[in-house]
Design a protein around this motif. Structure first.
Motif, mmCIF file in Angstrom:
data_model
loop_
_atom_site.group_PDB
_atom_site.id
_atom_site.type_symbol
_atom_site.label_atom_id
_atom_site.label_comp_id
_atom_site.label_asym_id
_atom_site.label_seq_id
_atom_site.Cartn_x
_atom_site.Cartn_y
_atom_site.Cartn_z
ATOM 1 N N ALA A 74 -62.185 32.526 -95.545
ATOM 2 C CA ALA A 74 -62.465 33.739 -96.743
ATOM 3 C C ALA A 74 -63.699 32.361 -97.423
ATOM 4 C CB ALA A 74 -62.355 34.372 -97.367
ATOM 5 N N THR A 75 -63.350 31.423 -97.414
ATOM 6 C CA THR A 75 -64.170 30.044 -97.988
ATOM 7 C C THR A 75 -64.995 30.562 -97.510
ATOM 8 O OG1 THR A 75 -62.014 29.760 -99.248
ATOM 9 C CG2 THR A 75 -63.897 28.607 -99.159
ATOM 10 N N ILE A 78 -71.198 30.345 -97.331
ATOM 11 C CA ILE A 78 -71.758 31.353 -95.271
ATOM 12 C C ILE A 78 -73.049 32.213 -96.758
ATOM 13 C CG2 ILE A 78 -72.856 32.660 -93.856
ATOM 14 C CD1 ILE A 78 -70.211 31.057 -92.536
ATOM 15 N N SER A 79 -72.222 33.598 -97.501
ATOM 16 C CA SER A 79 -72.909 34.150 -97.816
ATOM 17 C C SER A 79 -74.034 33.582 -99.559
ATOM 18 C CB SER A 79 -72.114 35.786 -98.763
ATOM 19 O OG SER A 79 -71.690 34.777 -100.196
ATOM 20 N N ARG A 80 -73.832 33.096 -99.945
ATOM 21 C CA ARG A 80 -74.470 32.173 -100.464
ATOM 22 C C ARG A 80 -76.231 31.948 -100.385
ATOM 23 N NH1 ARG A 80 -70.911 26.631 -102.812
ATOM 24 N NH2 ARG A 80 -73.772 26.335 -102.468
ATOM 25 N N HIS A 81 -76.380 31.515 -98.726
ATOM 26 C CA HIS A 81 -77.548 31.376 -98.373
ATOM 27 C C HIS A 81 -77.695 32.457 -97.419
ATOM 28 C CE1 HIS A 81 -76.398 26.697 -100.149
ATOM 29 N NE2 HIS A 81 -75.204 27.337 -99.920
ATOM 30 N N LEU A 82 -77.771 33.651 -97.679
ATOM 31 C CA LEU A 82 -78.828 34.757 -97.432
ATOM 32 C C LEU A 82 -79.065 34.625 -98.004
ATOM 33 C CD1 LEU A 82 -75.305 36.600 -95.370
ATOM 34 C CD2 LEU A 82 -77.062 33.913 -94.139
ATOM 35 N N GLY A 83 -80.316 35.918 -97.762
ATOM 36 C CA GLY A 83 -81.034 36.627 -98.172
ATOM 37 C C GLY A 83 -80.949 37.855 -98.641
ATOM 38 N N LEU A 93 -67.111 36.509 -105.235
ATOM 39 C CA LEU A 93 -65.610 36.732 -105.712
ATOM 40 C C LEU A 93 -64.958 35.344 -105.293
ATOM 41 C CD1 LEU A 93 -65.987 39.747 -102.801
ATOM 42 C CD2 LEU A 93 -65.127 39.397 -105.362
ATOM 43 N N ILE A 94 -65.737 34.677 -105.168
ATOM 44 C CA ILE A 94 -64.795 32.663 -104.397
ATOM 45 C C ILE A 94 -63.600 32.210 -105.607
ATOM 46 C CG2 ILE A 94 -66.506 31.200 -106.053
ATOM 47 C CD1 ILE A 94 -65.030 31.217 -102.639
ATOM 48 N N ILE A 95 -64.076 33.087 -107.660
ATOM 49 C CA ILE A 95 -62.749 33.135 -108.064
ATOM 50 C C ILE A 95 -61.317 33.794 -108.114
ATOM 51 C CG2 ILE A 95 -64.733 33.025 -110.041
ATOM 52 C CD1 ILE A 95 -64.287 36.200 -110.459
ATOM 53 N N ASN A 107 -57.445 31.296 -103.093
ATOM 54 C CA ASN A 107 -57.755 31.977 -101.517
ATOM 55 C C ASN A 107 -56.066 32.705 -100.835
ATOM 56 O OD1 ASN A 107 -59.639 30.471 -101.941
ATOM 57 N ND2 ASN A 107 -58.914 28.317 -100.618
ATOM 58 N N PHE A 108 -55.365 32.512 -101.449
ATOM 59 C CA PHE A 108 -53.668 33.103 -101.098
ATOM 60 C C PHE A 108 -54.236 34.932 -101.027
ATOM 61 C CE2 PHE A 108 -52.809 34.218 -105.272
ATOM 62 C CZ PHE A 108 -51.982 35.295 -105.004
ATOM 63 N N ILE A 109 -55.669 35.406 -101.253
ATOM 64 C CA ILE A 109 -55.288 36.886 -101.742
ATOM 65 C C ILE A 109 -56.553 36.956 -100.810
ATOM 66 C CG2 ILE A 109 -56.518 38.286 -102.834
ATOM 67 C CD1 ILE A 109 -54.799 37.507 -105.383
ATOM 68 N N THR A 110 -57.563 36.251 -100.912
ATOM 69 C CA THR A 110 -59.109 36.420 -100.270
ATOM 70 C C THR A 110 -58.444 36.148 -98.546
ATOM 71 O OG1 THR A 110 -59.870 34.150 -100.274
ATOM 72 C CG2 THR A 110 -60.761 36.111 -101.864
ATOM 73 N N ASP A 111 -57.908 35.094 -98.363
ATOM 74 C CA ASP A 111 -57.711 34.422 -96.739
ATOM 75 C C ASP A 111 -56.384 35.806 -96.328
ATOM 76 O OD1 ASP A 111 -59.318 32.441 -96.714
ATOM 77 O OD2 ASP A 111 -57.459 31.622 -97.458
#
Length: 133
Positions: A72-73, A78-83, A92-94, A97-101
């Motif tokens: 997920a990280t 990657i999403s930060r750099h898309l159009g 959602l980075i906040i 990790n144990f949840i998003t992963d």
């Protein structure tokens, strides 16, 4: 001087992953990313360099500025750099990790069943060849 590119490693035989790579290419307005299957020589070398055990990773890996991100990280970075509005996903980075992963791993475990699998890695079209290592 050649531009440094972030490298996205992906499961080359996964239909979901291949679709995600085509999705990223269409939204990579600044030509930031290059792509390689985890199974390729480039993929294997980068996993080794970043001490990522290929037998324990079946996810997307982003290599950016000599740092490797997985699961997920990687996707959120990657999403930060898309159009478009896609960079908003980075907020959602906040979430720990144990949840998003856990969400990522659930999808990864079921990806072949839900989306299918190819016999071999995707062969890029001539127009997309320059995006692949």
């Amino acid at each position: 001087m050649e531009k440094n590119h972030d490298i996205v490693l992906f499961d080359g035989v996964c239909n979901l992953c291949n679709g995600a790579i085509l999705f990223l290419i269409k939204r990579d307005k600044n030509d930031r990313f290059r792509f390689a299957p985890l199974e390729s020589e480039v993929g294997k070398k980068l996993l080794l360099k970043h001490q990522i055990d290929p037998s324990k990773i079946d996810s997307i890996v982003l290599v950016s500025d000599n740092t490797a991100f997985a699961k997920a990280t990687a996707a959120l970075n990657i999403s930060r750099h898309l159009g478009g509005l896609w960079p908003l996903l980075y907020s959602l980075i906040i979430i720990p990790n144990f949840i998003t992963d856990a969400v990522y791993d659930f999808i990864a475990r079921n990806r072949y069943r839900w989306f299918g699998k190819k016999e071999s890695c995707m062969i890029p079209t001539p127009e997309l060849q320059s995006k692949f290592l």
